[in-house]
Design a protein around this motif. Structure first.
Motif, PDB file in Angstrom:
ATOM      1  N   CYS A  71      -0.234   4.593   9.533  1.00 27.63           N
ATOM      2  CA  CYS A  71      -1.041   5.523   8.973  1.00 27.63           C
ATOM      3  C   CYS A  71      -2.193   4.921   7.950  1.00 27.63           C
ATOM      4  O   CYS A  71      -2.355   4.499   7.225  1.00 27.63           O
ATOM      5  CB  CYS A  71      -0.110   6.064   7.759  1.00 27.63           C
ATOM      6  SG  CYS A  71       1.262   6.928   8.669  1.00 27.63           S
ATOM      7  N   ARG A  72      -3.387   4.768   8.889  1.00 25.13           N
ATOM      8  CA  ARG A  72      -4.605   4.046   8.591  1.00 25.13           C
ATOM      9  C   ARG A  72      -5.448   4.871   7.993  1.00 25.13           C
ATOM     10  O   ARG A  72      -6.270   4.182   7.081  1.00 25.13           O
ATOM     11  CB  ARG A  72      -5.436   3.600   9.989  1.00 25.13           C
ATOM     12  CG  ARG A  72      -4.397   2.617  10.968  1.00 25.13           C
ATOM     13  CD  ARG A  72      -5.119   2.162  12.068  1.00 25.13           C
ATOM     14  NE  ARG A  72      -6.103   1.080  11.336  1.00 25.13           N
ATOM     15  CZ  ARG A  72      -7.268   0.681  11.883  1.00 25.13           C
ATOM     16  NH1 ARG A  72      -7.284   0.905  13.204  1.00 25.13           N
ATOM     17  NH2 ARG A  72      -7.873  -0.308  11.452  1.00 25.13           N
ATOM     18  N   SER A  73      -5.389   5.998   7.886  1.00 26.72           N
ATOM     19  CA  SER A  73      -6.200   7.141   7.189  1.00 26.72           C
ATOM     20  C   SER A  73      -5.817   6.842   5.527  1.00 26.72           C
ATOM     21  O   SER A  73      -4.835   6.870   5.204  1.00 26.72           O
ATOM     22  CB  SER A  73      -6.190   8.221   7.384  1.00 26.72           C
ATOM     23  OG  SER A  73      -7.156   9.201   6.752  1.00 26.72           O
ATOM     24  N   SER A  74      -6.918   6.592   4.625  1.00 26.37           N
ATOM     25  CA  SER A  74      -6.635   6.671   3.146  1.00 26.37           C
ATOM     26  C   SER A  74      -5.958   8.057   2.808  1.00 26.37           C
ATOM     27  O   SER A  74      -5.452   8.068   1.745  1.00 26.37           O
ATOM     28  CB  SER A  74      -7.814   6.269   2.454  1.00 26.37           C
ATOM     29  OG  SER A  74      -8.765   7.070   2.668  1.00 26.37           O
ATOM     30  N   ASN A  75      -6.046   9.085   3.579  1.00 27.84           N
ATOM     31  CA  ASN A  75      -5.680  10.281   3.144  1.00 27.84           C
ATOM     32  C   ASN A  75      -4.509  10.896   3.999  1.00 27.84           C
ATOM     33  O   ASN A  75      -4.816  11.960   4.537  1.00 27.84           O
ATOM     34  CB  ASN A  75      -6.718  11.343   2.935  1.00 27.84           C
ATOM     35  CG  ASN A  75      -7.803  11.148   2.294  1.00 27.84           C
ATOM     36  OD1 ASN A  75      -7.619  10.929   0.876  1.00 27.84           O
ATOM     37  ND2 ASN A  75      -9.155  10.866   2.550  1.00 27.84           N
ATOM     38  N   SER A  76      -3.702  10.046   4.249  1.00 25.53           N
ATOM     39  CA  SER A  76      -2.458  10.078   4.888  1.00 25.53           C
ATOM     40  C   SER A  76      -1.185   9.892   4.393  1.00 25.53           C
ATOM     41  O   SER A  76      -1.178   9.016   3.465  1.00 25.53           O
ATOM     42  CB  SER A  76      -2.650   9.396   6.536  1.00 25.53           C
ATOM     43  OG  SER A  76      -2.656   8.121   6.312  1.00 25.53           O
TER      44      SER A  76
END
Length: 632
Positions: free
Chosen positions: A109-114
């Motif tokens: 989960c690389r996105s900061s908003n995930s």
């Protein structure tokens, strides 16, 4: 059934001439007459369909089969489905791993908003999802993008003024209305007449949709918006029955009304302008700014500047007063309280730029350093917010450095300027209440005054970092050529990101090459080429000839400092405090007179030990500037 023909799911259907093609797929009626449905268990690699006749009930005619996502199945009629495709979903998971214990994150989960969510099937594994208020690909850095809820009113109902926010949206009633803007007819008109003191009406008040009308009672005249403004009309009939006296009195009254009308109109206009200013004040996050500066009364008293003062200072923002501009706005030159000031009108077009404006005010209002441009105040009474700075008269370092011709700033001035920039960054990183990372250090953001003293400017992209954190993951901002490659690839902002940009600036001062466009014969960028030449002992091939002529033996040490500041790994770079001490030592050596006789103590550099340690470190320089080879 499975691959070995074991039955894993089945259903039976019987024909009925009356009910043919009239049942809804997915409804309770689809249970055996005219149609039937059977779920496909999760986790199968193969699924084989077979049809068998029971007691001759199937005449061998056409049979229609659909594979459809059960969650999307609703009110499709069987006869309507024959000419269209229905949605089917392939369920998949990241197998052999789960979310981290006591956490909703995973490396995938690389996105900061995930966030991470374990699979509920017997296969195990997990999947990544975008956080609420975001949509996109959670497996990419910045892949989850904020949803603009205001563009989808059918999903996010708002019957008032809709403003998109990060991860959500704000729905509020228009000016003059109050209530619940999220439901139809939820915003009710404010009856201003119920609160005459709040809306300044001391006469007859008439409520209007979103506004109100105020006038003096019959038999009076004057200004109904001020207390005691309505005056009784007294007609003294000194001569009963005299038409002349009546006409004279009537004429006097008309004269008074005629004289009062412009005054009343002006008052109404003033009231409207006042209400508009209040609207812009809230729109420009004025309440947030008040909260930010309320903890420091000294800042609060000098921070707020009225629009009228700025209009007077700039001749109503005359075009001839423009002295520059950039990515964040247009700059005007003006005179305020007998001081020459620079007034920046921000180019607000999206919500993020409004946040940048408030961010710059909040940061600069608490910064006090001789090498940081001083913020004098701001004005929030216009649709476009305004910032007021001290006026720096001598332009930018970029324009002084990249002038046409062979002669530019002297080497002594360049070394002093780079030291002053280091002092400013060291102060921002180490001496403020919370560390401040600039994120956009470059020559065009360094201003010079009449004595060529450096002033770091343009804090629109800067960030506060809590003291208990070493960095923060954020959207990438900066200028290609100066941008830290590790920050660019990971989104992880640290103090060493400013150190990298400072190292590039130092190379620019040594070479007079523009980092954002420079390419060597081999296609290398400035950082990679400079570092290669330094390692090979050929640094003179790229150094500005003027600097070579003025060199007093410090170019190699400054070049080594620039190289170590631009190392690929942030942990291999020095802090800005260490950089400041090294440059202080170099400047001290430059201005220490040589001794023909035994030198006294005051002639000995105070930081000789630091110089020895730095020199040893630079001789171990390695080629790790791989990211600088990519086009910016």
């Amino acid at each position: 059934m499975g691959l070995d023909e074991d039955i894993v799911s089945t259903c039976a259907a019987f024909c009925s001439p009356v009910a043919k093609n009239q049942y809804l797929v997915g409804s309770p009626d689809c249970s055996g007459v005219g149609c039937c449905q059977a779920p496909i268990p999760a986790g199968l690699d193969f699924y084989l369909l077979q049809f068998r006749r029971f007691n001759g009930s199937w005449s061998g005619g056409p049979v229609t089969v659909y594979i459809v996502d059960a969650d999307r199945l609703s009110s499709y009629r069987m006869d309507e489905m024959q000419a269209s495709a229905l949605p089917a979903v392939l369920e998949w998971v990241i197998s052999n791993s789960t979310c981290q214990s006591n956490s909703t994150t995973s490396p995938e989960c690389r996105s900061s908003n995930s966030f991470c969510k374990n699979s509920t099937t017997f296969l195990g594994g997990h999947r990544c999802h975008c956080s609420e208020g975001y949509d996109g690909n959670p497996y990419l850095v910045d892949g989850c993008i904020d949803i603009d809820e205001c563009k989808f009113p059918e999903n996010y109902p708002c019957f008032g003024d809709c403003n998109n926010t990060i991860g959500g949206y704000l729905c509020q009633c228009p000016l003059g209305f109050e209530g619940n803007a999220s439901i139809p007819k939820g915003c009710k008109d404010v009856d201003e007449c119920v609160h005459p003191h709040a809306y300044s009406c001391y006469g007859i008040c008439k409520n209007l949709p979103g506004s109100f009308q105020c006038q003096c009672p019959q038999g009076t005249y004057g200004d109904p918006t001020t207390k005691g403004g309505c005056i009784n009309i007294t007609i003294k009939n000194s001569f009963p029955g005299s038409k002349i006296a009546l006409v004279a009195s009537g004429g006097f009254i008309l004269l008074i009304v005629a004289l009062a009308a412009p005054f009343i109109t002006h008052k109404i206009k003033v009231q409207r302008v006042k209400m508009l200013k209040e609207k812009f004040f809230k729109q420009n996050h004025g309440l947030l700014l008040q909260q930010l500066i309320s903890q420091n009364t000294d800042i609060g008293e000098r921070m707020i500047i009225t629009l009228r003062e700025l209009e007077k200072a700039t001749d109503n923002f005359d075009k001839t007063r423009e002295v520059g501009g950039g990515g964040h706005g247009v700059v005007y030159k003006g005179i305020l309280n007998l001081h020459v000031v620079a007034i920046k009108k921000s180019k607000i077009v999206v919500q993020r730029e409004i946040d940048d404006f408030i961010n710059e005010v909040a940061i600069l209002s608490q910064v006090n350093h001789r090498n940081v441009v001083k913020l004098l105040g701001c004005c929030l009474e216009t649709e476009v917010p305004l910032l007021v700075y001290e006026f720096i008269s001598n332009g930018t370092l970029y324009h002084h450095l990249h002038v046409e011709g062979t002669i530019s700033l002297s080497w002594d001035d360049r070394l002093r300027i780079v030291l002053e920039v280091a002092r400013a960054l060291s102060y921002l990183h180490s001496s403020t209440s919370m560390p401040i990372y600039h994120r956009d250090i470059k020559s065009s953001n360094v201003l010079l005054d009449d004595s060529l003293t450096a002033k770091v400017s343009d804090f629109g992209a800067s960030r506060y970092i809590p003291i208990d954190q070493t960095g923060v993951t954020t959207a990438i901002q900066g200028t290609f050529g100066y941008l830290d490659p590790m920050y660019y690839y990971t989104g992880r902002l640290t103090a060493k990101s400013d150190v990298f940009s400072f190292g590039v600036l130092t190379m620019e001062l040594l070479t007079r090459k523009k980092p954002f466009i420079y390419r060597s014969d081999d296609g290398d960028g400035l950082v990679s080429h400079f570092s290669s030449l330094f390692r090979e002992g050929k640094l003179a091939d790229i150094i500005d000839p003027q600097v070579m002529e003025e060199d007093n033996g410090d170019i190699q040490e400054v070049g080594a400092l620039a190289v170590v500041c631009t190392k690929l790994k942030g942990e291999d770079r020095p802090t800005m405090r260490e950089v400041e001490l090294i440059l202080e030592n170099l400047r001290l050596k430059m201005h220490t007179p040589s001794c023909t006789k035994p030198c006294s103590r005051e002639h000995i550099p105070a930081q000789g030990v630091v110089t020895q340690e730095v020199s040893r470190q630079y001789t171990m320089e390695e080629e790790i500037m791989l990211s600088a080879r990519y086009p910016r």
